[in-house]
Design a protein around this motif. Structure first.
Motif, short mmCIF file in Angstrom:
data_model
loop_
_atom_site.label_atom_id
_atom_site.label_comp_id
_atom_site.label_asym_id
_atom_site.label_seq_id
_atom_site.Cartn_x
_atom_site.Cartn_y
_atom_site.Cartn_z
N LYS A 183 60.48 50.75 49.89
CA LYS A 183 59.64 49.88 50.71
C LYS A 183 58.18 50.07 50.26
O LYS A 183 57.66 51.17 50.30
CB LYS A 183 59.81 50.21 52.18
N ILE A 184 57.56 48.98 49.86
CA ILE A 184 56.20 49.04 49.31
C ILE A 184 55.23 48.35 50.26
O ILE A 184 55.42 47.19 50.63
CB ILE A 184 56.13 48.37 47.93
N VAL A 185 54.20 49.09 50.66
CA VAL A 185 53.12 48.55 51.47
C VAL A 185 51.90 48.43 50.56
O VAL A 185 51.42 49.43 50.02
CB VAL A 185 52.80 49.46 52.67
N VAL A 186 51.42 47.22 50.39
CA VAL A 186 50.29 46.98 49.49
C VAL A 186 48.98 47.07 50.26
O VAL A 186 48.84 46.51 51.36
CB VAL A 186 50.43 45.59 48.83
N LEU A 187 48.02 47.77 49.66
CA LEU A 187 46.68 47.90 50.22
C LEU A 187 45.72 47.09 49.34
O LEU A 187 45.89 47.04 48.13
CB LEU A 187 46.23 49.36 50.23
N SER A 188 44.73 46.47 49.96
CA SER A 188 43.81 45.67 49.17
C SER A 188 42.41 45.72 49.77
O SER A 188 42.24 45.60 50.98
CB SER A 188 44.28 44.21 49.09
N SER A 189 41.40 45.89 48.89
CA SER A 189 40.01 45.81 49.34
C SER A 189 39.56 44.36 49.47
O SER A 189 38.49 44.09 50.00
CB SER A 189 39.10 46.56 48.36
N ASN A 190 40.40 43.44 48.99
CA ASN A 190 40.16 42.01 49.15
C ASN A 190 41.37 41.41 49.88
O ASN A 190 42.24 40.80 49.26
CB ASN A 190 39.97 41.34 47.79
N PRO A 191 41.44 41.61 51.19
CA PRO A 191 42.63 41.23 51.95
C PRO A 191 42.69 39.72 52.23
O PRO A 191 42.74 39.28 53.37
CB PRO A 191 42.48 42.03 53.24
N SER A 192 42.71 38.93 51.16
CA SER A 192 42.80 37.48 51.31
C SER A 192 44.25 37.07 51.55
O SER A 192 45.19 37.81 51.23
CB SER A 192 42.27 36.78 50.06
N SER A 193 44.43 35.87 52.09
CA SER A 193 45.79 35.38 52.33
C SER A 193 46.53 35.19 51.01
O SER A 193 47.74 35.39 50.94
CB SER A 193 45.74 34.06 53.11
N SER A 194 45.80 34.82 49.95
CA SER A 194 46.46 34.62 48.66
C SER A 194 46.99 35.95 48.11
O SER A 194 48.11 36.01 47.60
CB SER A 194 45.50 33.97 47.66
N ASN A 195 46.20 37.01 48.22
CA ASN A 195 46.67 38.33 47.78
C ASN A 195 47.87 38.78 48.61
O ASN A 195 48.83 39.36 48.09
CB ASN A 195 45.56 39.36 47.87
N ALA A 196 47.81 38.52 49.91
CA ALA A 196 48.93 38.88 50.78
C ALA A 196 50.18 38.10 50.40
O ALA A 196 51.28 38.66 50.32
CB ALA A 196 48.56 38.60 52.24
N PHE A 197 50.02 36.82 50.15
CA PHE A 197 51.15 35.98 49.78
C PHE A 197 51.78 36.47 48.48
O PHE A 197 53.02 36.58 48.38
CB PHE A 197 50.69 34.53 49.62
N LEU A 198 50.94 36.77 47.50
CA LEU A 198 51.45 37.24 46.22
C LEU A 198 52.16 38.57 46.35
O LEU A 198 53.21 38.79 45.74
CB LEU A 198 50.29 37.35 45.23
N ALA A 199 51.61 39.47 47.16
CA ALA A 199 52.22 40.79 47.33
C ALA A 199 53.59 40.67 48.01
O ALA A 199 54.57 41.25 47.54
CB ALA A 199 51.30 41.69 48.16
N LEU A 200 53.64 39.93 49.09
CA LEU A 200 54.91 39.79 49.82
C LEU A 200 55.92 39.00 49.02
O LEU A 200 57.12 39.29 49.06
CB LEU A 200 54.66 39.14 51.18
N SER A 201 55.46 38.00 48.27
CA SER A 201 56.38 37.23 47.43
C SER A 201 56.95 38.08 46.30
O SER A 201 58.02 37.78 45.77
CB SER A 201 55.65 36.02 46.84
N SER A 202 56.23 39.14 45.93
CA SER A 202 56.68 40.03 44.86
C SER A 202 57.55 41.17 45.38
O SER A 202 57.95 42.04 44.60
CB SER A 202 55.47 40.61 44.11
N GLY A 203 57.81 41.18 46.68
CA GLY A 203 58.74 42.16 47.22
C GLY A 203 58.16 43.24 48.10
O GLY A 203 58.89 44.13 48.56
#
Length: 207
Positions: free
Chosen positions: A78-98
């Motif tokens: 289970k991977i939780v992605v952290l981002s200093s740029n928490p944009s919706s696009s980054n979130a979408f890409l992270a979740l779409s990648s698993g």
């Protein structure tokens, strides 16, 4: 029984802060702390953590590449992605990648605890303030084929720019004016929230 956790971030103080908070408030054992893509992949192969908290901006390889490799080699992690740029696009890409979670690095410590607890219980974790924009990203993907809502011409200019072409070269190759290229480029920056060609290149890699 404690869940095993790995933490991947380029800053030691951030890794230590997250580890301290999780060990105090969650039933976890931190089995690895890593600072770049290569050591993260190596640690995950060696320790096989149940949960990985990973900064999206890791390099060598990039966070996006790490997600793909880990999903292929260890789909149960289970991977939780952290981002200093928490944009919706980054979130979408992270979740779409698993990834099963996405959160700003600037979040309070309690959010890190909640994200790990959600992963332990097979739930996803996602900031509610990004939800509306996340839905819009999905609509953009359906309508235009990309999550940013870029037009076909904007995609042409994006590809040309990140390949190293100058504004004049892009204009000449596409038979449009320099001013038109600049107008489209400004629109691309606005839609993607990017500020440089380096950021745009990462968008092309991840999209």
């Amino acid at each position: 029984m404690n869940s095993t956790v790995a933490i991947a971030d380029s800053h030691e103080i951030i890794r230590e802060g997250i580890a301290t908070r999780l060990c105090k408030h969650c039933n976890v054992e931190v089995v690895a702390e890593t600072s770049d893509g290569y050591t993260t992949l190596k640690a995950c192969r060696q320790h096989k953590p149940e949960i990985l908290l990973m900064d999206l901006s890791l390099s060598r390889p990039s966070g996006a590449e790490i997600l793909g490799k880990l999903r292929a080699s260890n789909p149960e992690m289970k991977i939780v992605v952290l981002s200093s740029n928490p944009s919706s696009s980054n979130a979408f890409l992270a979740l779409s990648s698993g990834a099963v979670g996405f959160m700003p690095k600037q979040a309070p410590g309690s959010d890190f605890v909640n994200a790990v607890r959600a992963a332990q219980n097979d739930y996803a974790y996602f900031p509610t303030d990004l939800l509306t924009h996340f839905v819009q990203s999905r609509r953009n993907l359906t309508r235009t084929g990309n999550i940013y809502g870029l037009s076909a011409r904007e995609l042409e200019i994006l590809d040309a720019c990140v390949s190293g072409q100058s504004t004049k070269e892009v204009a000449s190759n596409l038979s449009i004016s320099v001013r038109t290229v600049e107008t489209h480029r400004n629109s691309i920056y606005k839609k993607t929230s990017c500020r440089s060609y380096k950021d745009l290149a990462q968008i092309v890699t991840m999209d």
